[in-house]
Design a protein around this motif. Structure first.
Motif, PDB file in Angstrom:
ATOM      1  N   LYS A 145      -7.575   2.879   4.613  1.00 24.45           N
ATOM      2  CA  LYS A 145      -7.124   1.603   4.059  1.00 24.45           C
ATOM      3  C   LYS A 145      -8.265   0.602   3.956  1.00 24.45           C
ATOM      4  CE  LYS A 145      -2.327   1.894   5.650  1.00 24.45           C
ATOM      5  NZ  LYS A 145      -1.267   1.265   6.479  1.00 24.45           N
ATOM      6  N   MET A 157      -2.755   0.520  -4.137  1.00 25.04           N
ATOM      7  CA  MET A 157      -2.591  -0.749  -3.426  1.00 25.04           C
ATOM      8  C   MET A 157      -2.394  -1.879  -4.420  1.00 25.04           C
ATOM      9  SD  MET A 157      -5.083  -2.594  -0.593  1.00 25.04           S
ATOM     10  CE  MET A 157      -6.205  -3.316  -1.783  1.00 25.04           C
ATOM     11  N   TYR A 201       0.857  -1.194   0.000  1.00 24.51           N
ATOM     12  CA  TYR A 201       0.000   0.000   0.000  1.00 24.51           C
ATOM     13  C   TYR A 201       0.889   1.238   0.000  1.00 24.51           C
ATOM     14  CZ  TYR A 201      -3.688   3.251   1.532  1.00 24.51           C
ATOM     15  OH  TYR A 201      -4.575   4.289   1.628  1.00 24.51           O
TER      16      TYR A 201
END
Length: 617
Positions: free
Chosen positions: A588, A569, A560
């Motif tokens: 995330k 990512m 990431y």
């Protein structure tokens, strides 16, 4: 090479750039490279990896190889797979990387003295021991430089490519200095060439000296890091390949570009021919044979800048209705009367529509990329002939022999012809026009549909007659019209907005079982060339890290990266690999949710996006 006159009056004859046996091609005019002011400022990375030599078929026929030896295809052990995937695909080499290259250059005594001083200075630089603190500081500086490269979108100077023989003779050069960056090589005056010749000779001498230092020590030069610029070396004796880039991409990316350059050269001059020529004359000038093939090399380098399928060692197929794709494929199955037919391929928009193959043979993606690049190069695409008969070497199939490729451009509707003529007018009518485009700008082939029949020693008239019949059947059944309509209506492309994932900007999905990728259109904020380059470079960094392509200790499952522009990512699983870009303001957890949404959407659209279950014969 035989040609059949093309019915379309819009095509302009231009066959001067197509390599023809026996013809004396034009010589390549090299340009000047700007060297670093001091060798002591360079950081050199080396490795003593040794590759085994390529196996040469004694008969010289187009017999497929396999990695463990023998004469069957490398994919013959897997019957149901169309494409072959090699985890670390290495191009075939001649006599090993160290070969017989002793690094000597035929030059006056003054040049030899200069090179001797260069060797001594470089050896003194390499002999200095760096403390762990110095190494740590150097790595920190390098990371800051890489971060700055990602932030500044205007810092993407054209990559420089150099191919020379182990005797120091130039073979191919793509160099863009400020004064000549966007000028085609054919338009540079003779005085410019004469002025640059000494500088180019000196530059090649420096490259030769650098390589020879490591060869003399039993080592192999891989790359030199000089500030933001990385110079990557690939040794494939009797040829040396060099790429200088300041884009911030991993070493493995530019190395793969050099590998593809080597494969493209082998498609014109086979490995066996190279070996024989340089065994007889070590200082042989290969430009005499490759002069007409320069458009292929320029076109390849342009594709490498944008083609994510080539970066991921896979294939990007045309998005198409599965019923239409199957109907087209059934028409392409050759009759039993045509012997030694290997592959029948239909290409549209520069991508594969379908591929018909023998039951026990698959084809390597690299060979397909080389073949598609060849038939869509200016010298073939702009020809007045409706069909061409091309001898081509497929290095992953057999690097020592040639196969015959019959290329036939299919008829199109009036609207498609008009669009195609616009694309060709931008491209130009000869090899130099490809160079006149900004480097990395790939001309659109959206209207071109080509039928490619690859065979061993099949009868030319039988293949041509069968292809004519196929073309008539495609038109009679309405399949050509259906494909043309799908292209014109934009059904072969899709937008990231069609997935309905909030914050998602772009993605690259690779099916590991099919060895194929799918990706949406580049849209805002990646609708400019520099923004697109920046995103592709981020994809390449993540791909390199996940697969440990540049010597990392181990592979990863997830990577990431967050910049001020986006979050990127990479995720690898057993069935697929996924690389996606999102808004930098998302957490995330949103990236993971978007990845799962993409995987579900691709699974639902799989039959449209990927080529599988193609007929065999």
């Amino acid at each position: 090479m035989a040609h059949t006159p093309r019915a379309s009056p819009s095509r302009v004859p231009s066959r001067s750039s197509t390599p023809v046996p026996g013809r004396s091609p034009s010589r390549l005019a090299p340009q000047v490279i700007r060297l670093a002011s001091s060798v002591s400022s360079l950081r050199v990375q080396g490795s003593s990896v040794v590759h085994s030599p390529v196996s040469i078929s004694p008969s010289g026929t187009a017999t497929p190889r396999r990695e463990g030896g023998g004469e069957s295809s490398s994919a013959s052990s897997v019957t149901g797979i169309i494409l072959v995937q090699e985890p670390d695909a290495k191009v075939e080499i001649i006599g090993g990387e160290e070969g017989n290259a002793n690094g000597s250059v035929e030059s006056p005594a003054a040049d030899e003295e200069s090179k001797r001083h260069l060797r001594d200075q470089l050896r003194r630089t390499l002999s200095k021991k760096q403390s762990s603190t110095d190494i740590s500081k150097s790595r920190q500086r390098h990371r800051k430089q890489m971060a700055a490269m990602h932030e500044v979108t205007e810092r993407y100077p054209p990559r420089q490519y150099f191919v020379l023989t182990d005797a120091g003779k130039p073979v191919f050069i793509r160099w863009s200095e400020t004064s000549t960056a966007l000028r085609p090589l054919s338009l540079i005056s003779c005085s410019d060439r004469d002025a640059n010749s000494d500088s180019v000779t000196s530059m090649l001498g420096v490259i030769q000296a650098l390589v020879s230092i490591f060869l003399d020590d039993g080592d192999k030069l891989r790359c030199i890091n000089a500030g933001n610029t990385r110079i990557v070396f690939l040794l494939r004796p009797p040829l040396y390949y060099v790429c200088a880039s300041a884009w911030g991409e991993p070493e493995s990316v530019t190395r793969s570009h050099l590998e593809y350059l080597h494969l493209q050269i082998l498609s014109v001059v086979s490995a066996e021919q190279l070996r024989r020529m340089f065994e007889q004359r070590r200082n042989f000038d290969l430009r005499r044979l490759l002069g007409g093939a320069e458009p292929f090399l320029y076109s390849l380098l342009a594709r490498l800048e944008w083609d994510l399928a080539m970066s991921t060692s896979s294939l990007h197929c045309l998005r198409l209705d599965p019923v239409l794709r199957k109907s087209v494929a059934d028409v392409l199955v050759p009759t039993s009367k045509i012997k030694e037919m290997l592959y029948v391929i239909l290409v549209a928009q520069g991508r594969i529509v379908t591929l018909v193959r023998p039951r026990k043979h698959s084809i390597h993606p690299s060979d397909l990329h080389i073949l598609v690049n060849t038939i869509l190069s200016p010298s073939i695409l702009n020809s007045s002939a409706s069909a061409s008969w091309l001898p081509v070497c497929l290095p992953k199939f057999n690097s020592s022999a040639f196969v015959n490729a019959y290329v036939m451009f299919l008829p199109r509707s009036d609207m498609v012809v008009s669009d195609s003529s616009i694309g060709r007018s931008e491209l130009g009518d000869d090899a130099s026009s490809a160079r006149s485009l900004p480097l990395g700008m790939v001309p659109s082939h959206s209207s071109e549909m080509a039928l490619v029949c690859v065979s061993g020693n099949a009868d030319f008239e039988a293949v041509r007659g069968w292809c004519d019949t196929v073309c008539q059947n495609l038109a009679r059944n309405g399949l050509l019209n259906s494909m043309s309509n799908a292209i014109l209506q934009g059904e072969t492309e899709y937008s990231v907005s069609s997935l309905g994932v909030p914050g998602l900007r772009h993605f690259v999905y690779k099916s590991r079982s099919h060895v194929q990728v799918t990706t949406p259109l580049f849209e805002e904020p990646y609708d400019s060339h520099n923004e697109k380059r920046r995103l592709i470079t981020l994809y390449q960094i993540i791909y390199d890290t996940i697969h440990a392509k540049s010597g990392q200790e181990s592979t990863l499952k997830l990577q990431y990266i967050r910049t001020s522009q986006e979050s990127v990512m990479g995720w690898i699983t057993q069935p697929f690999e996924l690389y996606l870009a999102l808004s930098p303001h998302l957490p995330k957890s949103a990236a993971v949710g978007a990845a799962n949404a993409i995987a579900r959407w691709v699974q639902k659209e799989e039959k449209r996006l990927f080529l599988h279950d193609a007929p065999v014969f």
